[in-house]
Design a protein around this motif. Structure first.
Motif, short mmCIF file in Angstrom:
data_model
loop_
_atom_site.label_atom_id
_atom_site.label_comp_id
_atom_site.label_asym_id
_atom_site.label_seq_id
_atom_site.Cartn_x
_atom_site.Cartn_y
_atom_site.Cartn_z
N UNK A 153 -6.76 22.66 -30.84
CA UNK A 153 -5.91 21.49 -30.62
C UNK A 153 -6.68 20.20 -30.89
N UNK A 154 -7.94 20.14 -30.49
CA UNK A 154 -8.73 18.92 -30.66
C UNK A 154 -9.30 18.82 -32.07
N UNK A 155 -9.81 19.93 -32.61
CA UNK A 155 -10.55 19.87 -33.87
C UNK A 155 -9.64 19.82 -35.10
N UNK A 156 -8.66 20.71 -35.16
CA UNK A 156 -7.91 20.84 -36.42
C UNK A 156 -6.39 20.87 -36.27
N UNK A 157 -5.89 21.15 -35.05
CA UNK A 157 -4.46 21.35 -34.83
C UNK A 157 -3.89 22.42 -35.77
N UNK A 158 -4.69 23.43 -36.02
CA UNK A 158 -4.25 24.55 -36.84
C UNK A 158 -4.43 24.36 -38.33
N UNK A 159 -4.76 23.17 -38.77
CA UNK A 159 -4.89 22.91 -40.20
C UNK A 159 -6.29 23.16 -40.70
N UNK A 160 -6.53 22.89 -41.98
CA UNK A 160 -5.51 22.47 -42.96
C UNK A 160 -4.74 23.66 -43.52
N UNK A 161 -3.44 23.48 -43.65
CA UNK A 161 -2.55 24.51 -44.19
C UNK A 161 -2.68 25.82 -43.40
N UNK A 162 -2.69 25.69 -42.05
CA UNK A 162 -2.77 26.84 -41.14
C UNK A 162 -4.05 27.65 -41.30
N UNK A 163 -5.09 27.05 -41.85
CA UNK A 163 -6.34 27.77 -42.06
C UNK A 163 -7.04 28.12 -40.75
N UNK A 164 -6.77 27.36 -39.68
CA UNK A 164 -7.40 27.63 -38.39
C UNK A 164 -6.37 27.96 -37.31
N UNK A 165 -5.17 28.29 -37.71
CA UNK A 165 -4.15 28.66 -36.73
C UNK A 165 -4.45 30.05 -36.18
N UNK A 166 -4.72 30.14 -34.89
CA UNK A 166 -4.94 31.40 -34.21
C UNK A 166 -3.67 31.78 -33.44
N UNK A 167 -3.62 33.00 -32.94
CA UNK A 167 -2.40 33.50 -32.31
C UNK A 167 -1.95 32.65 -31.14
N UNK A 168 -2.88 32.30 -30.27
CA UNK A 168 -2.48 31.55 -29.09
C UNK A 168 -2.04 30.14 -29.45
N UNK A 169 -2.67 29.54 -30.47
CA UNK A 169 -2.23 28.22 -30.89
C UNK A 169 -0.86 28.30 -31.56
N UNK A 170 -0.62 29.35 -32.33
CA UNK A 170 0.72 29.55 -32.91
C UNK A 170 1.76 29.74 -31.81
N UNK A 171 1.38 30.47 -30.78
CA UNK A 171 2.27 30.64 -29.63
C UNK A 171 2.56 29.31 -28.96
N UNK A 172 1.52 28.48 -28.82
CA UNK A 172 1.71 27.15 -28.23
C UNK A 172 2.67 26.31 -29.06
N UNK A 173 2.50 26.33 -30.37
CA UNK A 173 3.38 25.53 -31.23
C UNK A 173 4.83 26.02 -31.16
N UNK A 174 5.01 27.34 -31.20
CA UNK A 174 6.36 27.88 -31.16
C UNK A 174 7.03 27.56 -29.83
N UNK A 175 6.29 27.70 -28.74
CA UNK A 175 6.90 27.52 -27.42
C UNK A 175 7.05 26.08 -26.99
N UNK A 176 6.09 25.22 -27.34
CA UNK A 176 6.10 23.87 -26.80
C UNK A 176 6.34 22.78 -27.85
#
Length: 301
Positions: free
Chosen positions: A241-264
């Motif tokens: 959340x602090x470093x990349x917010x899942x970017x660039x182009x979902x290169x650092x999107x992990x499961x729990x962060x994807x769950x956070x984005x979908x849910x919140x």
């Protein structure tokens, strides 16, 4: 007389059982309210659509799981998380073991060295992420200053898809290695010193002593650390959340962060519940394999 004594004994046993359950009641209440019931409620919610305003959720069966199966971002997060776990687990455990072996020796200032190794563990995860964000900042970050002094070109470590996940992995290893070191250090200090003395008398090298004596005796600690490392590898969200917010182009999107984005972020609670169920099921399966398969290879004293 014997019947009366038996009745008195049964009554006493019943009272002790009641007292025991009353003592356990606060912990059981918290466990059920904040662990078991949320897990069951999440499983139920995964079969319902997301409520919208005054419209309640309706039964959709396996539709949320079908959406998850067809979601390319979900599978991208799965691949990222497997890569992240495959890197952080062995690196953090191996580094923790090396640090523990070193600070367990009699060396000058070992208390300060232990404190230095353990300091990243006590720092808040948000603070750690902000520290490393400064390190990775292009042009004026600490890493850029070092590479620039060596004549290397500037590089956006967190903005390049080829290096972003590796940069986040380095932060996680730096944060977790000191925590795992404490468990290895405690286990090393419980080993009988006579084992090392006997190995020295026999002329065994340090590597042979570690491989044949210390490592087998450290296996219970390794199993415990391994379980925690696997769980930590699939629950990282603060640093992302602090470093990349899942970017660039979902290169650092992990499961729990994807769950956070979908849910919140997208507020799709039904789909988020389905992801949660799958994630919990995978972690539970891995933990069971570790305890019931690897545990048989562990020798307890």
């Amino acid at each position: 007389m014997q019947a009366a004594a038996a009745r008195a004994g049964n009554a006493g046993a019943g009272q002790r059982a009641i007292h025991a359950w009353l003592l356990l009641l606060p912990a059981l209440t918290l466990l059920v309210a904040f662990t078991h019931w949320p897990a069951v409620a999440t499983l139920i919610d995964s079969f319902y659509s997301t409520p919208r305003g005054s419209r309640p959720g309706v039964w959709v069966g396996l539709e949320n799981y079908e959406v998850m199966w067809d979601d390319p971002v979900f599978w991208h997060a799965v691949r990222n998380n497997l890569w992240f776990a495959g890197a952080t687990i062995p690196l953090s455990i191996g580094l923790a073991l090396v640090m523990a072996l070193w600070v367990n020796e009699r060396l000058a200032g070992r208390t300060l060295v232990r404190m230095a190794y353990f300091t990243p563990t006590v720092l808040p995860m948000i603070a750690v992420a902000n520290i490393w964000l400064f390190f990775y900042t292009p042009q004026y970050g600490l890493l850029e200053q070092i590479t620039g002094s060596l004549g290397l070109p500037s590089h956006n470590w967190l903005g390049d898809p080829s290096t972003a996940l590796a940069a986040v992995t380095l932060v996680a290893v730096w944060k977790e290695a000191g925590f795992f070191m404490i468990f290895y250090l405690a286990a090393l200090q419980t080993l009988n010193p006579s084992l090392k003395e006997a190995a020295a008398i026999e002329g065994a090298s340090r590597w042979y002593f570690f491989r044949r004596v210390q490592w087998p005796l450290l296996m219970p600690t390794t199993l415990f650390v391994l379980v925690n490392a696997v769980i930590n590898a699939f629950r990282l969200v603060d640093h992302i959340f602090i470093l990349t917010r899942g970017g660039p182009d979902n290169a650092t999107t992990l499961l729990l962060y994807h769950l956070y984005e979908v849910g919140f972020k997208f507020w799709d609670t039904g789909y988020a519940a389905a992801i949660t169920v799958v994630l919990v099921a995978v972690l539970a399966s891995v933990a069971l394999v570790q305890f019931f398969v690897l545990d048989k290879r562990v020798h307890y004293r």
